[in-house]
Design a protein around this motif. Structure first.
Motif, PDB file in Angstrom:
ATOM      1  N   ALA A   1       0.818  -1.216   0.000  1.00  0.00           N
ATOM      2  CA  ALA A   1       0.000   0.000   0.000  1.00  0.00           C
ATOM      3  C   ALA A   1       0.847   1.260   0.000  1.00  0.00           C
ATOM      4  O   ALA A   1       0.481   2.271  -0.611  1.00  0.00           O
ATOM      5  CB  ALA A   1      -0.933  -0.008   1.211  1.00  0.00           C
ATOM      6  N   TYR A   2       1.986   1.209   0.694  1.00  0.00           N
ATOM      7  CA  TYR A   2       2.830   2.398   0.818  1.00  0.00           C
ATOM      8  C   TYR A   2       4.062   2.327  -0.088  1.00  0.00           C
ATOM      9  O   TYR A   2       5.046   3.028   0.134  1.00  0.00           O
ATOM     10  CB  TYR A   2       3.241   2.583   2.277  1.00  0.00           C
ATOM     11  N   ALA A   3       3.994   1.503  -1.117  1.00  0.00           N
ATOM     12  CA  ALA A   3       5.131   1.317  -2.014  1.00  0.00           C
ATOM     13  C   ALA A   3       5.448   2.585  -2.789  1.00  0.00           C
ATOM     14  O   ALA A   3       4.576   3.429  -3.029  1.00  0.00           O
ATOM     15  CB  ALA A   3       4.850   0.178  -2.985  1.00  0.00           C
ATOM     16  N   ALA A   4       6.712   2.682  -3.192  1.00  0.00           N
ATOM     17  CA  ALA A   4       7.158   3.850  -3.946  1.00  0.00           C
ATOM     18  C   ALA A   4       6.472   3.942  -5.297  1.00  0.00           C
ATOM     19  O   ALA A   4       6.256   5.032  -5.821  1.00  0.00           O
ATOM     20  CB  ALA A   4       8.674   3.783  -4.131  1.00  0.00           C
ATOM     21  N   ALA A   5       6.135   2.796  -5.858  1.00  0.00           N
ATOM     22  CA  ALA A   5       5.514   2.779  -7.181  1.00  0.00           C
ATOM     23  C   ALA A   5       4.542   1.612  -7.256  1.00  0.00           C
ATOM     24  O   ALA A   5       4.759   0.575  -6.618  1.00  0.00           O
ATOM     25  CB  ALA A   5       6.585   2.645  -8.263  1.00  0.00           C
TER      26      ALA A   5
ATOM     27  N   ILE B   1       1.415   6.374   7.351  1.00  0.00           N
ATOM     28  CA  ILE B   1       2.545   6.053   8.221  1.00  0.00           C
ATOM     29  C   ILE B   1       3.882   6.406   7.587  1.00  0.00           C
ATOM     30  O   ILE B   1       4.877   6.579   8.292  1.00  0.00           O
ATOM     31  CB  ILE B   1       2.528   4.569   8.636  1.00  0.00           C
ATOM     32  N   ALA B   2       3.920   6.529   6.271  1.00  0.00           N
ATOM     33  CA  ALA B   2       5.170   6.918   5.619  1.00  0.00           C
ATOM     34  C   ALA B   2       5.506   8.376   5.918  1.00  0.00           C
ATOM     35  O   ALA B   2       6.670   8.730   6.124  1.00  0.00           O
ATOM     36  CB  ALA B   2       5.070   6.691   4.118  1.00  0.00           C
TER      37      ALA B   2
ATOM     38  N   VAL C   1      -5.785   1.156   1.427  1.00  0.00           N
ATOM     39  CA  VAL C   1      -5.668   2.398   0.667  1.00  0.00           C
ATOM     40  C   VAL C   1      -5.203   3.505   1.616  1.00  0.00           C
ATOM     41  O   VAL C   1      -5.929   3.889   2.530  1.00  0.00           O
ATOM     42  CB  VAL C   1      -7.012   2.788   0.025  1.00  0.00           C
ATOM     43  N   PRO C   2      -3.987   4.026   1.434  1.00  0.00           N
ATOM     44  CA  PRO C   2      -3.512   5.112   2.289  1.00  0.00           C
ATOM     45  C   PRO C   2      -4.340   6.381   2.092  1.00  0.00           C
ATOM     46  O   PRO C   2      -5.012   6.549   1.064  1.00  0.00           O
ATOM     47  CB  PRO C   2      -2.065   5.323   1.824  1.00  0.00           C
ATOM     48  N   PRO C   3      -4.289   7.289   3.050  1.00  0.00           N
ATOM     49  CA  PRO C   3      -5.042   8.541   2.913  1.00  0.00           C
ATOM     50  C   PRO C   3      -4.661   9.286   1.634  1.00  0.00           C
ATOM     51  O   PRO C   3      -3.492   9.360   1.257  1.00  0.00           O
ATOM     52  CB  PRO C   3      -4.616   9.345   4.147  1.00  0.00           C
ATOM     53  N   GLY C   4      -5.663   9.818   0.969  1.00  0.00           N
ATOM     54  CA  GLY C   4      -5.420  10.623  -0.213  1.00  0.00           C
ATOM     55  C   GLY C   4      -5.162   9.842  -1.475  1.00  0.00           C
ATOM     56  O   GLY C   4      -4.899  10.433  -2.528  1.00  0.00           O
ATOM     57  N   ARG C   5      -5.236   8.515  -1.418  1.00  0.00           N
ATOM     58  CA  ARG C   5      -4.957   7.719  -2.619  1.00  0.00           C
ATOM     59  C   ARG C   5      -6.188   6.990  -3.144  1.00  0.00           C
ATOM     60  O   ARG C   5      -6.091   6.170  -4.039  1.00  0.00           O
ATOM     61  CB  ARG C   5      -3.853   6.701  -2.343  1.00  0.00           C
ATOM     62  N   SER C   6      -7.330   7.246  -2.557  1.00  0.00           N
ATOM     63  CA  SER C   6      -8.536   6.537  -2.984  1.00  0.00           C
ATOM     64  C   SER C   6      -9.050   7.061  -4.316  1.00  0.00           C
ATOM     65  O   SER C   6      -9.710   6.363  -5.038  1.00  0.00           O
ATOM     66  CB  SER C   6      -9.619   6.661  -1.928  1.00  0.00           C
TER      67      SER C   6
END
Length: 398
Positions: free
Chosen positions: A251-255, A361-362, A393-398
């Motif tokens: 979910a928090y991957a760079a790409a 969390i990143a 789904v991290p915040p702001g990525r939905s």
């Protein structure tokens, strides 16, 4: 919870299955008195399970006992180990800086006592480490069956005895990853941290270190980290913890599409008793194998620890797939069955539920406790996972 989205149709490589090699004779002290026949027998055991790779752990101070001395004989022993794996059809990941193994730290004398200095921040130590990483990476890259290098095994265990900050830890890893890539182009170059990087608010190694550094993300799933206290040995939180960690990393991957390697998972006592081990292995692998980000699974560990060796934590003695006299254990049989079920072409990804995470969390690592095992978010994820695969789904990525 939003509706199920359309699944990805991206083709996926087959899952990889391997084991972390803990030598059956003499544990890692065996590097001091290297016996190729003993290593060969260990690798025969692993090949017999249908595994395709092994992760090995040279011990840093025994290869680089002085900042300007690297022992060629010790490097040769590593190469012999790799060749023995090749002869049995096993590819190899080499962990470079050990560093930390099974509760013990292995550090050279030139960073201790009168020479006490942090390996993460001291310029001279970092210079010595660059030389070490370049030398060992260059050597192992000559072997065709080496597919990956990891900077070291759970190097965040070397804190707090080696002071560092999130910024220093990251620059340390970036520097050594660049060194490894220059020495071994074409290999996966990776960074390995235990899960405090995801869960501990004050930990000086961040989630972004896992999800953005190196060519894959690596996670180590251990149910003694707190999740086992929820419902071990066979409850839903326990059986899905590996999938939870893999999904957090994805979910928090760079790409998009960055792979996640479940580089360590085991069945520790007392959380997973002998009567539950088969169901634990089967349930854990069946859950995590559905995750489209999963690159592979590497079991901890190959062989038990000889009880004649003193002062290890009790659970370390019985984590092996095999006993010290090479007898298959029930955990090995269960793993071999799982390998047979999941080997080969992967099924098309299925539609997944989407669960929005309340914290990035990143960007806000001080809020990591909000997604740790037992948190309200984790409980919501476990409940959703009971209905099928879940995408975080991290915040702001939905």
């Amino acid at each position: 919870m939003p509706a199920f989205p359309t699944p990805s149709t991206t083709a996926q490589a087959p899952l990889r299955f391997g084991a972390n090699h803990v030598p059956s004779s003499g544990w890692f002290y065996s590097w001091l008195d290297f016996d190729a026949d003993e290593v060969a027998r260990d690798f025969d055991d692993l090949a017999g399970l249908g595994l395709d790779h092994v992760r090995i752990f040279p011990v840093w101070p025994w290869i680089q006992p002085n900042r300007t001395l690297i022992r060629s004989a010790a490097v040769d022993d590593v190469l012999t180990t790799i060749d023995l794996a090749a002869a049995r059809g096993l590819e190899v990941c080499v962990d470079l800086v050990q560093g930390h193994l099974s509760s013990f730290d292995f550090l050279p004398s030139w960073v201790l006592t009168h020479h006490q200095r942090s390996l993460f921040t001291d310029p001279k130590v970092r210079e010595g480490l660059r030389t070490y990483v370049h030398t060992l990476a260059t050597a192992v890259a000559t072997r065709d069956n080496v597919f990956a290098l990891t900077l070291g095994n759970e190097v965040n265990n070397l804190w707090p005895s080696n002071p560092t900050t999130i910024a220093d830890s990251r620059s340390w890893a970036e520097e050594l990853l660049e060194t490894a890539r220059e020495a071994a182009p074409g290999l996966h170059c990776l960074h390995s941290l235990f899960d405090d990087a995801f869960y501990a608010p004050d930990h000086p190694f961040g989630p972004a270190d896992v999800t953005t550094l190196g060519d894959l993300s690596t996670v180590h799933s251990w149910v003694f980290n707190g999740v086992g206290a929820i419902d071990a040995p066979l409850g839903p939180a326990t059986l899905t913890h590996a999938d939870y960690l893999v999904e957090l990393a994805a979910a928090y991957a760079a790409a998009p599409g960055r792979g996640v390697w479940l580089q360590e998972i085991g069945a520790p006592l007392p959380e997973v008793g002998l009567e539950s081990v088969r169901e634990f292995v089967t349930g854990t692998i069946d859950h995590v194998a559905q995750n489209p980000a999963l690159f592979g699974i590497t079991w901890w560990c190959s062989h038990d620890l000889d009880r004649s060796l003193a002062d290890f934590p009790e659970r370390e003695y019985d984590l092996g797939l095999f006993t010290v006299d090479h007898q298959r254990k029930p955990v090995a049989e269960a793993l071999a069955e799982a390998v047979r079920r999941h080997r080969g072409a992967r099924p098309a990804p299925v539609a997944r539920q989407r669960l929005e995470c309340p914290v990035d969390i990143a960007r806000a690592p001080e809020r990591r406790a909000e997604i740790a095992p037992g948190s309200s978010f984790h409980r919501a994820w476990v409940q959703a996972r009971a209905r099928g695969p879940v995408e975080i789904v991290p915040p702001g990525r939905s």
